[in-house]
Design a protein around this motif. Sequence first.
Motif, PDB file in Angstrom:
ATOM      1  N   HIS A 167     -10.218  -0.120  -7.617  1.00 50.08           N
ATOM      2  CA  HIS A 167     -10.078   1.250  -8.112  1.00 50.08           C
ATOM      3  C   HIS A 167      -8.732   1.479  -8.791  1.00 50.08           C
ATOM      4  O   HIS A 167      -8.329   2.614  -9.001  1.00 50.08           O
ATOM      5  CB  HIS A 167     -10.270   2.251  -6.966  1.00 50.08           C
ATOM      6  CG  HIS A 167     -11.582   2.099  -6.277  1.00 50.08           C
ATOM      7  ND1 HIS A 167     -12.787   2.397  -6.870  1.00 50.08           N
ATOM      8  CD2 HIS A 167     -11.884   1.637  -5.026  1.00 50.08           C
ATOM      9  CE1 HIS A 167     -13.774   2.143  -6.032  1.00 50.08           C
ATOM     10  NE2 HIS A 167     -13.254   1.679  -4.910  1.00 50.08           N
ATOM     11  N   ASN A 168      -8.032   0.385  -9.081  1.00 49.79           N
ATOM     12  CA  ASN A 168      -6.728   0.416  -9.747  1.00 49.79           C
ATOM     13  C   ASN A 168      -5.629   1.012  -8.863  1.00 49.79           C
ATOM     14  O   ASN A 168      -4.621   1.482  -9.359  1.00 49.79           O
ATOM     15  CB  ASN A 168      -6.816   1.138 -11.099  1.00 49.79           C
ATOM     16  CG  ASN A 168      -5.796   0.619 -12.078  1.00 49.79           C
ATOM     17  OD1 ASN A 168      -5.464  -0.560 -12.081  1.00 49.79           O
ATOM     18  ND2 ASN A 168      -5.293   1.500 -12.914  1.00 49.79           N
ATOM     19  N   ASN A 169      -5.830   0.986  -7.542  1.00 42.46           N
ATOM     20  CA  ASN A 169      -4.812   1.439  -6.597  1.00 42.46           C
ATOM     21  C   ASN A 169      -3.851   0.290  -6.305  1.00 42.46           C
ATOM     22  O   ASN A 169      -4.293  -0.842  -6.084  1.00 42.46           O
ATOM     23  CB  ASN A 169      -5.449   1.899  -5.281  1.00 42.46           C
ATOM     24  CG  ASN A 169      -6.350   3.086  -5.482  1.00 42.46           C
ATOM     25  OD1 ASN A 169      -5.995   4.035  -6.163  1.00 42.46           O
ATOM     26  ND2 ASN A 169      -7.531   3.029  -4.902  1.00 42.46           N
ATOM     27  N   PRO A 170      -2.557   0.567  -6.271  1.00 36.62           N
ATOM     28  CA  PRO A 170      -1.595  -0.506  -5.971  1.00 36.62           C
ATOM     29  C   PRO A 170      -1.691  -0.949  -4.516  1.00 36.62           C
ATOM     30  O   PRO A 170      -1.719  -0.119  -3.608  1.00 36.62           O
ATOM     31  CB  PRO A 170      -0.240   0.128  -6.272  1.00 36.62           C
ATOM     32  CG  PRO A 170      -0.466   1.592  -6.234  1.00 36.62           C
ATOM     33  CD  PRO A 170      -1.900   1.835  -6.553  1.00 36.62           C
ATOM     34  N   LEU A 171      -1.773  -2.262  -4.307  1.00 32.93           N
ATOM     35  CA  LEU A 171      -1.813  -2.828  -2.964  1.00 32.93           C
ATOM     36  C   LEU A 171      -0.464  -3.417  -2.580  1.00 32.93           C
ATOM     37  O   LEU A 171       0.044  -3.153  -1.502  1.00 32.93           O
ATOM     38  CB  LEU A 171      -2.896  -3.905  -2.868  1.00 32.93           C
ATOM     39  CG  LEU A 171      -4.326  -3.427  -3.085  1.00 32.93           C
ATOM     40  CD1 LEU A 171      -5.267  -4.612  -3.225  1.00 32.93           C
ATOM     41  CD2 LEU A 171      -4.748  -2.530  -1.940  1.00 32.93           C
ATOM     42  N   VAL A 210       2.401  -5.827  -9.847  1.00 31.66           N
ATOM     43  CA  VAL A 210       1.664  -4.926  -8.971  1.00 31.66           C
ATOM     44  C   VAL A 210       0.263  -5.498  -8.829  1.00 31.66           C
ATOM     45  O   VAL A 210      -0.451  -5.667  -9.819  1.00 31.66           O
ATOM     46  CB  VAL A 210       1.606  -3.490  -9.535  1.00 31.66           C
ATOM     47  CG1 VAL A 210       0.870  -2.569  -8.574  1.00 31.66           C
ATOM     48  CG2 VAL A 210       3.006  -2.963  -9.835  1.00 31.66           C
ATOM     49  N   LEU A 211      -0.105  -5.834  -7.604  1.00 28.59           N
ATOM     50  CA  LEU A 211      -1.449  -6.316  -7.313  1.00 28.59           C
ATOM     51  C   LEU A 211      -2.286  -5.097  -6.959  1.00 28.59           C
ATOM     52  O   LEU A 211      -1.880  -4.280  -6.133  1.00 28.59           O
ATOM     53  CB  LEU A 211      -1.410  -7.315  -6.159  1.00 28.59           C
ATOM     54  CG  LEU A 211      -0.509  -8.534  -6.375  1.00 28.59           C
ATOM     55  CD1 LEU A 211      -0.494  -9.424  -5.133  1.00 28.59           C
ATOM     56  CD2 LEU A 211      -0.928  -9.321  -7.599  1.00 28.59           C
ATOM     57  N   GLU A 217       0.822  -1.209   0.000  1.00 32.16           N
ATOM     58  CA  GLU A 217       0.000   0.000   0.000  1.00 32.16           C
ATOM     59  C   GLU A 217       0.857   1.260   0.000  1.00 32.16           C
ATOM     60  O   GLU A 217       0.620   2.204   0.742  1.00 32.16           O
ATOM     61  CB  GLU A 217      -0.987  -0.032   1.163  1.00 32.16           C
ATOM     62  CG  GLU A 217      -1.966  -1.189   1.037  1.00 32.16           C
ATOM     63  CD  GLU A 217      -2.923  -1.325   2.214  1.00 32.16           C
ATOM     64  OE1 GLU A 217      -2.782  -0.590   3.219  1.00 32.16           O
ATOM     65  OE2 GLU A 217      -3.805  -2.181   2.121  1.00 32.16           O
ATOM     66  N   GLY A 218       1.898   1.254  -0.825  1.00 29.95           N
ATOM     67  CA  GLY A 218       2.760   2.417  -1.002  1.00 29.95           C
ATOM     68  C   GLY A 218       3.824   2.607   0.060  1.00 29.95           C
ATOM     69  O   GLY A 218       4.602   3.557  -0.012  1.00 29.95           O
ATOM     70  N   LYS A 247      -1.176  -6.294   7.150  1.00 30.22           N
ATOM     71  CA  LYS A 247      -1.321  -5.469   5.939  1.00 30.22           C
ATOM     72  C   LYS A 247      -1.247  -6.321   4.674  1.00 30.22           C
ATOM     73  O   LYS A 247      -2.022  -6.125   3.743  1.00 30.22           O
ATOM     74  CB  LYS A 247      -0.253  -4.377   5.906  1.00 30.22           C
ATOM     75  CG  LYS A 247      -0.497  -3.265   6.917  1.00 30.22           C
ATOM     76  CD  LYS A 247       0.628  -2.269   6.933  1.00 30.22           C
ATOM     77  CE  LYS A 247       0.431  -1.258   5.845  1.00 30.22           C
ATOM     78  NZ  LYS A 247       1.430  -0.166   5.913  1.00 30.22           N
ATOM     79  N   ILE A 248      -0.307  -7.263   4.635  1.00 34.70           N
ATOM     80  CA  ILE A 248      -0.171  -8.119   3.452  1.00 34.70           C
ATOM     81  C   ILE A 248      -1.423  -8.967   3.263  1.00 34.70           C
ATOM     82  O   ILE A 248      -1.985  -9.023   2.156  1.00 34.70           O
ATOM     83  CB  ILE A 248       1.088  -9.008   3.549  1.00 34.70           C
ATOM     84  CG1 ILE A 248       2.344  -8.158   3.372  1.00 34.70           C
ATOM     85  CG2 ILE A 248       1.047 -10.136   2.508  1.00 34.70           C
ATOM     86  CD1 ILE A 248       3.654  -8.901   3.611  1.00 34.70           C
ATOM     87  N   LEU A 249      -1.870  -9.625   4.317  1.00 35.34           N
ATOM     88  CA  LEU A 249      -3.047 -10.485   4.196  1.00 35.34           C
ATOM     89  C   LEU A 249      -4.298  -9.678   3.867  1.00 35.34           C
ATOM     90  O   LEU A 249      -5.134 -10.114   3.069  1.00 35.34           O
ATOM     91  CB  LEU A 249      -3.227 -11.315   5.466  1.00 35.34           C
ATOM     92  CG  LEU A 249      -2.105 -12.321   5.747  1.00 35.34           C
ATOM     93  CD1 LEU A 249      -2.312 -12.993   7.104  1.00 35.34           C
ATOM     94  CD2 LEU A 249      -1.978 -13.352   4.638  1.00 35.34           C
ATOM     95  N   GLY A 250      -4.421  -8.490   4.443  1.00 41.01           N
ATOM     96  CA  GLY A 250      -5.549  -7.616   4.109  1.00 41.01           C
ATOM     97  C   GLY A 250      -5.501  -7.157   2.666  1.00 41.01           C
ATOM     98  O   GLY A 250      -6.529  -7.124   1.982  1.00 41.01           O
ATOM     99  N   ALA A 251      -4.300  -6.819   2.193  1.00 43.63           N
ATOM    100  CA  ALA A 251      -4.142  -6.394   0.804  1.00 43.63           C
ATOM    101  C   ALA A 251      -4.485  -7.545  -0.148  1.00 43.63           C
ATOM    102  O   ALA A 251      -5.185  -7.345  -1.145  1.00 43.63           O
ATOM    103  CB  ALA A 251      -2.721  -5.890   0.557  1.00 43.63           C
ATOM    104  N   LEU A 252      -4.012  -8.752   0.153  1.00 41.46           N
ATOM    105  CA  LEU A 252      -4.318  -9.897  -0.716  1.00 41.46           C
ATOM    106  C   LEU A 252      -5.819 -10.133  -0.811  1.00 41.46           C
ATOM    107  O   LEU A 252      -6.332 -10.475  -1.879  1.00 41.46           O
ATOM    108  CB  LEU A 252      -3.610 -11.159  -0.207  1.00 41.46           C
ATOM    109  CG  LEU A 252      -2.103 -11.199  -0.397  1.00 41.46           C
ATOM    110  CD1 LEU A 252      -1.513 -12.425   0.299  1.00 41.46           C
ATOM    111  CD2 LEU A 252      -1.726 -11.184  -1.877  1.00 41.46           C
TER     112      LEU A 252
END
Length: 145
Positions: A133-137, A128-129, A47-48, A109-114
């Motif tokens: 909304h096409n935001n990088p996770l 890039v996953l 998430e950046g 954070k990783i598991l939430g992003a996945l």
Amino acid sequence: MNQFAKLNVAIVATTTLYACSNTGGFSDMAMNVASSYIGQYQVTEIEGEAIVADSKPELSLNDDGTLTGNTGCNNFSGKYEWVGTALSIGEMATTRKMCAPALIGQEQKILGALASVKNAKLEGLDIVLIDEHNNPLIRAAKSNE
């Protein structure tokens, strides 16, 4: 290759993977098309934000439709599937060892992003996953396996 050609390749790849995903693996044709996504990656951003120093989280998109990796603390595994042109990642099973608070936070954070991934794109050798909304996770660099 121009952007239009890259988009067409991505659409063909994801459609082919979806068509082959119910076989428990991928056909030879799907493997050839999807080979640019399949592989082992070192996570560089979540998430950046940079990863916790010296934690080395990683993920692998395997040719049998499994996603495996390490959060820098615990291992995880689950399934992924291309649905049309979208990437769907299933629930992850994880090991449960105790780690430093910073690593536990990174793991969450990783598991939430996945769980929020809706697609993926390649930028050079990086994957890039991205969310709906096409935001990088998650951004990860392809490993030299």
